[in-house]
Design a protein around this motif. Structure first.
Motif, PDB file in Angstrom:
ATOM      1  N   THR A   1       0.794  -1.227   0.000  1.00 27.87           N
ATOM      2  CA  THR A   1       0.000   0.000   0.000  1.00 27.87           C
ATOM      3  C   THR A   1       0.822   1.270   0.000  1.00 27.87           C
ATOM      4  O   THR A   1       0.355   2.308  -0.445  1.00 27.87           O
ATOM      5  CB  THR A   1      -0.933   0.017   1.222  1.00 27.87           C
TER       6      THR A   1
ATOM      7  N   GLU B   1       6.655   7.176   0.668  1.00 31.02           N
ATOM      8  CA  GLU B   1       5.741   7.226   1.812  1.00 31.02           C
ATOM      9  C   GLU B   1       6.295   6.426   2.984  1.00 31.02           C
ATOM     10  O   GLU B   1       6.149   6.818   4.145  1.00 31.02           O
ATOM     11  CB  GLU B   1       4.370   6.699   1.410  1.00 31.02           C
TER      12      GLU B   1
ATOM     13  N   LEU C   1      -3.853  -0.073   3.868  1.00 31.37           N
ATOM     14  CA  LEU C   1      -3.549   1.306   4.219  1.00 31.37           C
ATOM     15  C   LEU C   1      -4.136   1.673   5.576  1.00 31.37           C
ATOM     16  O   LEU C   1      -3.469   2.304   6.402  1.00 31.37           O
ATOM     17  CB  LEU C   1      -4.084   2.256   3.145  1.00 31.37           C
TER      18      LEU C   1
ATOM     19  N   ALA D   1      -2.358  11.002   4.315  1.00 31.82           N
ATOM     20  CA  ALA D   1      -2.523   9.700   3.673  1.00 31.82           C
ATOM     21  C   ALA D   1      -3.946   9.175   3.819  1.00 31.82           C
ATOM     22  O   ALA D   1      -4.441   8.440   2.953  1.00 31.82           O
ATOM     23  CB  ALA D   1      -1.526   8.699   4.263  1.00 31.82           C
TER      24      ALA D   1
ATOM     25  N   GLN E   1      -6.636  10.581   3.367  1.00 27.57           N
ATOM     26  CA  GLN E   1      -7.573  11.089   2.366  1.00 27.57           C
ATOM     27  C   GLN E   1      -7.853  10.046   1.294  1.00 27.57           C
ATOM     28  O   GLN E   1      -8.829  10.175   0.549  1.00 27.57           O
ATOM     29  CB  GLN E   1      -7.027  12.374   1.736  1.00 27.57           C
ATOM     30  N   ARG E   2      -7.029   8.997   1.227  1.00 22.00           N
ATOM     31  CA  ARG E   2      -7.283   7.893   0.292  1.00 22.00           C
ATOM     32  C   ARG E   2      -8.303   6.914   0.852  1.00 22.00           C
ATOM     33  O   ARG E   2      -8.724   5.987   0.151  1.00 22.00           O
ATOM     34  CB  ARG E   2      -5.975   7.159  -0.003  1.00 22.00           C
TER      35      ARG E   2
ATOM     36  N   ARG F   1     -11.695   7.404   8.016  1.00 18.62           N
ATOM     37  CA  ARG F   1     -11.033   8.643   8.444  1.00 18.62           C
ATOM     38  C   ARG F   1     -11.555   9.071   9.815  1.00 18.62           C
ATOM     39  O   ARG F   1     -10.784   9.454  10.699  1.00 18.62           O
ATOM     40  CB  ARG F   1     -11.274   9.757   7.420  1.00 18.62           C
TER      41      ARG F   1
END
Length: 757
Positions: free
Chosen positions: A278, A283, A342, A378, A380-381, A387
């Motif tokens: 991921t 990153e 993720l 990150a 926001q994906r 979230r």
């Protein structure tokens, strides 16, 4: 998607493989016995190979490193392609297993050693995999090392096939390698995963009956001894100190704006690596670097409990058990599902940033905020539900977190000082140096003994001394002054008063005799500015025009180009401009206060200078790096902007070079003219581009704290002492200098008495 790797074009992958080979060879070193001397190419002193894993740290085999005398070795390396070989001494800091050197026969597994360099040097570092090598499976690996070919020492690299393991799934498992010859000398060299572009192990031995040999996985470093006592700082745990330095190095190298060479993350991206299915390589290094800014886990048990608490993670604990934040992240890779990888990584980061701490450093709050900023970016994906879950988990864990022990009030080894500092009630030594305006390469000097009641007695004065010979001329009078002022266990402070154009003098590096310690490690050495009232707004003294430089002699410049640390400022919220000081609202002067009501600028700035000094010595202070922004040089703000900084601010110059970029000396003079009596900088001659990240972090942690500025002279002396003792965690302080100029205590000749700082 392949497991941890995305496919790439064949031509691009070939180029990436060549770049990977270059990175590996740049960090691979050879180990010699300490009697190598200047014979760097002498095979007779050659012990084996190794490689840099973090600034000033070499990983090799224990049977290689312990072939020296008393744990001392010489590390031979090439700082950059085409620059020739260099050598630096080192000391074996740890060998695994402990005590094995006293046993007969071959060194047992894991056969690893960490070598600590004795001084900072510029070098490359490999990227260490956070995945256990036992998970590697089958395929081909790369290796590198040194050997003797036709009587000459030569670098060797190649490929090996993975043919299984020795030790099953035990903690000391080794990887069996074959299908290539492993000549004498390559033991200790790196083993590399060519698909992911990361080092996974150390060559341990070669087979007696077939081609190939064995390697030890990097995860065996987790078996380094755990400190028995309370963990009070990162260097107290050798494992955490080394892996954190590794992760910060690669983070800072990756984001350094001036970098022109391929980084490991660059090459990993070209190879199509996808850590944890991921993250991009960039990153990953950013995440690991932010995790390394935090204090380590409170214990292995606490880290295992944290992993168990992750909702989407179910897996057996790897062996050896994870100890650091990077180990926990690596444990996630093998068991993350594509649809939740993720979120699992980000949830782990939230747990890490809100975990109980074994200690708090002054930089810890800013490091937690920086990690959260990266996590939220990150996230926001992810979908809105996940979230929100991350935000709620962070808030809940912060509320439930137990308070951690606060940072120490001063450096270890520094004597406790009351409000007046460690030197209160003790005489000090003052050297005044005045450059001759018509002979800028010569000076006049005086040595004073300053009693504790402020009375100054001149011991000696001399005129027209060459600046290059200053330390030799001052040796005898300084020795006499110290004899008069030192008390048992309390060497007197040395104050060096000179004009702004000479504040780059490295008096702390002087030795008064060939066998004497450097002055800066022997006692506190502080600088004072004798011409601050004559400086213009641009920091120039009109008597000397543009302040011509005072030569290239290293006697009064930085004496070496050492340094090995990554370069950037890593702590948002500790900036250099109004509103970014640690204590907003205390002592910030608005623009309309710049001049007195009668237009007398000097009277107003003198009042402000005294107010800053009093505040700094009665309240906590913080550091503000003024001339560097994320590794990019920037000019020191103008005087009026500097005067708007909080009174709790100690200015720091990261990029100061009196003989380098035009404006550096002017920037330092601006600080003096702006009313700052306390400032910190480093003489940056020859320092590599990668060094400033640790410098920013180190100054923040050393300066910030509950005590006031009175402790800084002793804190800087302690830093210099530990640096000269070969402590890698202090190598960022190479060339550090302290302005400590009490405006309440005029210099002799100004009409008032002096007191010791």
């Amino acid at each position: 998607m392949t497991h941890g790797r995305a496919p790439g074009a064949p031509g691009a992958r070939d180029a990436a493989r060549r770049a990977l080979r270059g990175l590996v060879m740049a960090a691979t070193v050879r180990i010699h016995r300490p009697d190598a001397g200047y014979a760097l190419d002498e095979p007779g002193t050659f012990l084996g190979s190794g490689y840099f894993i973090a600034p000033s740290w070499v990983l090799t085999c224990a049977h290689v490193a312990c072939g020296g005398e008393g744990g001392e070795v010489v590390v031979v390396y090439e700082p950059a392609p085409g620059r020739g070989m260099s050598a630096v001494s080192g000391q074996v800091a740890a060998a695994l297993p402990e005590g094995a050197g006293r046993l007969p026969g071959n060194w047992p597994a894991p056969d690893l050693a960490l070598v600590r360099l004795s001084e900072p040097v510029d070098h490359e570092c490999v990227y260490l995999s956070e995945r256990p090598a036992a998970y590697f499976g089958e395929g081909t690996v790369l290796y590198a090392g040194w050997t003797v070919v036709d009587g000459r020492l030569r670098m060797l690299d190649g490929t090996l096939t993975v043919q299984g393991t020795i030790g099953g799934w035990n903690a000391d498992v080794q990887m069996r390698l074959g299908d290539n010859d492993l000549p004498d000398g390559v033991s200790g060299g790196p083993v590399i995963d060519p698909e992911r572009g990361e080092v996974i192990g150390v060559l341990k031995s070669r087979s007696d009956h077939a081609r190939g040999g064995t390697s030890t996985g990097l995860e065996q470093l987790r078996t380094l001894p755990v400190p028995a006592g309370e963990l009070k700082s990162e260097p107290d745990d050798l494992y955490q100190a080394v892996v954190h330095a590794h992760d910060r190095y690669h983070r800072d190298r990756q984001r350094h704006p001036d970098a022109r060479r391929h980084t490991w993350a660059d090459v990993q991206g070209q190879l199509g690596a996808r850590p944890g299915q991921t993250l991009s390589p960039d990153e990953r290094v950013q995440l690991l670097g932010r995790l390394a800014d935090l204090p380590p886990p409170a214990s292995t048990r606490s880290l295992l409990d944290l992993l168990d608490s992750l909702q989407d993670f179910e897996a057996p604990a790897p062996l050896p058990a994870p100890r650091g934040w990077r180990d926990g992240l690596g444990a996630l890779y093998e068991y993350a599902r594509d649809d939740g990888a993720l979120y699992l990584v980000l949830d782990y980061a939230v747990h890490a940033m809100t975990a109980d701490r074994p200690f708090l450093a002054p930089s810890t709050p800013a490091a937690e905020e920086a990690l959260w900023a990266g996590v939220w970016q990150a996230a926001q994906r992810l979908g809105p539900g996940r979230r929100s879950a991350l935000v709620e988990r962070r808030m809940a864990r912060m509320t439930a977190r137990r308070p951690a022990p606060g940072p120490a009030a001063g450096p270890r080894g520094a004597p406790a000082g009351g409000p007046e500092g460690a030197a209160a009630g003790q005489s000090s030594v003052l050297v005044e140096i005045v450059r001759r305006g018509w002979e800028p390469d010569r000076c006049d000097w005086s040595v004073f003994v300053v009693r504790s009641d402020g009375e100054a007695t001149r011991l000696k004065e001399v005129q027209r001394v060459p600046l290059a010979d200053l330390s030799a001329h001052l040796s005898a009078p300084l020795k006499e002054a110290f004899r008069q002022c030192d008390t048992p266990g309390r060497p007197a402070v040395l104050q060096v008063a000179t004009e702004a154009s000479l504040l780059a003098l490295d008096v702390d590096e002087w030795r008064l005799g060939p066998e004497d310690e450097r002055l800066g490690t022997q006692r506190p050495v502080v600088l004072r500015c004798s011409d601050r009232d004559q400086l213009t707004e641009n920091g120039e003294n009109p008597e000397y025009g543009e302040n011509p430089e005072y030569g290239e002699n290293p006697e009064y410049g930085e004496t070496s180009g050492h340094g090995a640390y990554p370069g950037h400022g890593a702590y948002p919220g500790h900036g250099a401009y109004p509103g970014h000081g640690a204590y907003p609202g205390h002592g910030a002067y608005p623009a309309h206060r710049a001049y007195g009501e009668n237009g007398d600028h000097r009277l107003d700035i003198d009042e402000e200078r005294r107010a800053r000094w009093r505040w700094l010595h009665a309240h906590p202070v913080t550091a503000a790096v003024l001339d560097c922004d994320d590794g990019l040089r920037k000019p020191v703000p103008p005087v009026e902007e500097l005067r708007g900084l909080s009174h709790g601010t100690v200015p720091v110059l990261c990029r100061f070079d009196a003989h380098g970029v035009q404006g550096d000396a002017e920037g330092l003079a601006r600080l003096v003219r702006g009313g700052f009596g306390v400032a910190l900088w480093r003489r940056g001659y020859g320092l590599p581009e990668t060094v400033c990240g640790e410098f920013h972090r180190g100054t923040l942690d050393q300066i910030a704290g509950p005590a006031g500025a009175h402790r800084l002279p002793e804190a800087v002396r302690d830093l210099r002492h530990r640096l000269r003792s070969g402590r890698p965690e202090t190598f960022w302080a190479h060339g550090i200098a302290l302005l400590y100029d009490d405006p309440h205590q005029p210099l002799p000749g100004a009409g008032d008495l002096l007191e010791a700082p």
